[in-house]
Scaffold this motif. Sequence first.
Motif, short mmCIF file in Angstrom:
data_model
loop_
_atom_site.label_atom_id
_atom_site.label_comp_id
_atom_site.label_asym_id
_atom_site.label_seq_id
_atom_site.Cartn_x
_atom_site.Cartn_y
_atom_site.Cartn_z
N ASP A 148 0.83 -1.21 0.00
CA ASP A 148 0.00 0.00 0.00
C ASP A 148 0.86 1.26 0.00
N ALA A 149 1.92 1.25 0.80
CA ALA A 149 2.79 2.44 0.87
C ALA A 149 3.53 2.66 -0.46
N ILE A 150 3.97 1.57 -1.08
CA ILE A 150 4.64 1.69 -2.38
C ILE A 150 3.66 2.21 -3.42
N ALA A 176 -3.34 -0.09 -6.04
CA ALA A 176 -3.28 1.07 -6.94
C ALA A 176 -4.67 1.49 -7.39
N ARG A 177 -5.49 0.52 -7.69
CA ARG A 177 -6.83 0.83 -8.18
C ARG A 177 -7.62 1.64 -7.14
N ALA A 178 -7.53 1.21 -5.87
CA ALA A 178 -8.25 1.92 -4.81
C ALA A 178 -7.77 3.37 -4.71
N ILE A 179 -6.48 3.57 -4.83
CA ILE A 179 -5.91 4.93 -4.73
C ILE A 179 -6.38 5.79 -5.90
N PHE A 180 -6.29 5.27 -7.10
CA PHE A 180 -6.69 6.05 -8.28
C PHE A 180 -8.18 6.37 -8.25
N GLU A 181 -8.97 5.39 -7.86
CA GLU A 181 -10.43 5.62 -7.89
C GLU A 181 -10.84 6.64 -6.82
N ILE A 193 3.85 5.75 -5.70
CA ILE A 193 3.86 5.71 -7.17
C ILE A 193 2.63 6.42 -7.73
N CYS A 194 1.48 6.10 -7.18
CA CYS A 194 0.24 6.70 -7.71
C CYS A 194 0.23 8.22 -7.50
#
Lengths: 338, 338
Positions: free
Chosen positions: A238-240, A282-287, A244-245
């Motif tokens: 999650d931190a990585i 990543a998907r959760a962060i972008f959304e 990145i995101c």
Amino acid sequence: MSGLFREETAVKKFMNSVDTVLTESLDGFVAAHADILVLGDEHKFIRRKTLRPGKVALISGGGSGHEPLHGGFVGHGMLDAACPGQVFTSPTPDQMLAAAEAVDTGAGSLFIVKNYEGDVMNFDMAAEMSEGVQQIVTNDDVAVENSSYTTGRRGVAGTLVVEKIVGAAAEHGLALAPLKALGDRVNTATRSMGVALTSCTVPAAGKPTFDIGDGEMEFGVGIHGEPGRRRDTLKSADAIAQEICAAILGDLGDKAKGPALLFVNGFGGTPLMELYLMYNSARAIFEKHGVTVTRSLVGSYVTSLDMAGCSITLTMLDEETTAFWDAPVHTAALRWGM
Amino acid sequence: MSGLFREETAVKKFMNSVDTVLTESLDGFVAAHADILVLGDEHKFIRRKTLRPGKVALISGGGSGHEPLHGGFVGHGMLDAACPGQVFTSPTPDQMLAAAEAVDTGAGSLFIVKNYEGDVMNFDMAAEMSEGVQQIVTNDDVAVENSSYTTGRRGVAGTLVVEKIVGAAAEHGLALAPLKALGDRVNTATRSMGVALTSCTVPAAGKPTFDIGDGEMEFGVGIHGEPGRRRDTLKSADAIAQEICAAILGDLGDKAKGPALLFVNGFGGTPLMELYLMYNSARAIFEKHGVTVTRSLVGSYVTSLDMAGCSITLTMLDEETTAFWDAPVHTAALRWGM
């Protein structure tokens, strides 16, 4: 057996000798996909078995060691030819000229080039020696502004997205100038960044490209193992993904809203289980940020030999680029709709 | 962060905690393939989004860590459901019963089970508690006659071939009894053997499953890193292929003539460049023996987490099994014809 060993340390690779790794691998590759691919003389290029007269020819290439990029993307709906250099070494202008000659059916050629000095120089030379050639240079990596091998940003996994969308458009009948414009537009809508947990080992070097401790990761690594933003202690997935995101979203700015393709790419030594876990993060962060993930790709497509690590690529989509992404493709590494 | 570390050695994996690796990865997997897949309650199974009434339901499963097997093979033309156990741990009968209940549309269910004691026992229990269930047990690994986890031979990469061919036949409308017979026939026509260059690391263990020296390989390794025939010094690709192919050909005996599928499978940490090189070696050996390689598959499909290594699988084909291999398939990991 001497070719397998360097400094009394075995290179843990399936190979017969360092000098024939590339040609034997290419021979196997084309034999396995003989229904759609043909190998050029002297292993200079891989091309489609069946060409389509009147279609703009798409040609890419670069150092080997990133498989399936680019040879795995030759076929209907994507590239017409790919030129494999030696491992992590640019192909020569001679290879590009031979490829262009083999696949140009009169509508011109478009070179798709990752932004590395050697690649850019050699594709430039080949373009100057040809007629009716345009180029797209990809530079999707937000990790560093300049790097060991580039002026400006590096071209990395986003190159796949450019090749797929431009490839579908070429199949659809677009002419050279609009294809070049489309490719530049997709590149501009695309951002990537990667992280390495281990080094890769180049067969001819026989030892890891860089040293990295048990608890370390290389943040923003390049696809040849070149340095990124910094060395750091290994963080949670999650931190990585968060870092990145954030870099990708920050760089996209106001464009980071609406439909997008999320592509989580493995570097060769990382299993699918971990790639899908990174995709989930990543998907959760972008959304949460307002991006809608409408298309997805997860797998090891733009690799760095046996490096453990992954990159995240986001391409903002519109109706046209979504349709070209969805269009049928039949290559060794990407196939759908046919 | 404590979950990432064991004995002061970082586990070099993308993860948030060892307890959630599997569920987070499954969440990502199903989100990335939401067009074709649905996740069962409590992560018990992955199933097709759209079922086809009247078709025999094909259900497989096993320990996780072999991705894309089996979840990556759920979809049109292959499995109806897959039950993921914890890493290298059999799924429970409860999972199989829930999957069967979710996808059985009245034509019966066929369980496809790799020959490991835990898997066989649990699928047997589920079969006894259901009606109209038949089973195929795969045991394609010629490396050892009995092993750490099996009485008899282990089921390995050849399981993919059984799932593809039986899956196409089920889609074509075959009933339960002939499907079971076909699956047994494909299993009998299939032989595999693998070799490891490095160990895998199970997330919860936090250290390599076995120790292996810089210049060593494990010949005949199992897909959980269990011992094979012997530890040996690392040989050339040709020498490795020679011994694997000889074991396969010797075991097939008179059957090793004519058309066949050659499948070179990576274990998760080996890049495509090396897999195609191994394919090149193996193909030459098989063809010299009188086998005609008419179908090919090269990639990391039946993995052992991050283990470097590969296996070679040969399935003797006939007209019917070739047609079923070629039939359309749309899963996360195998897709063609649609």
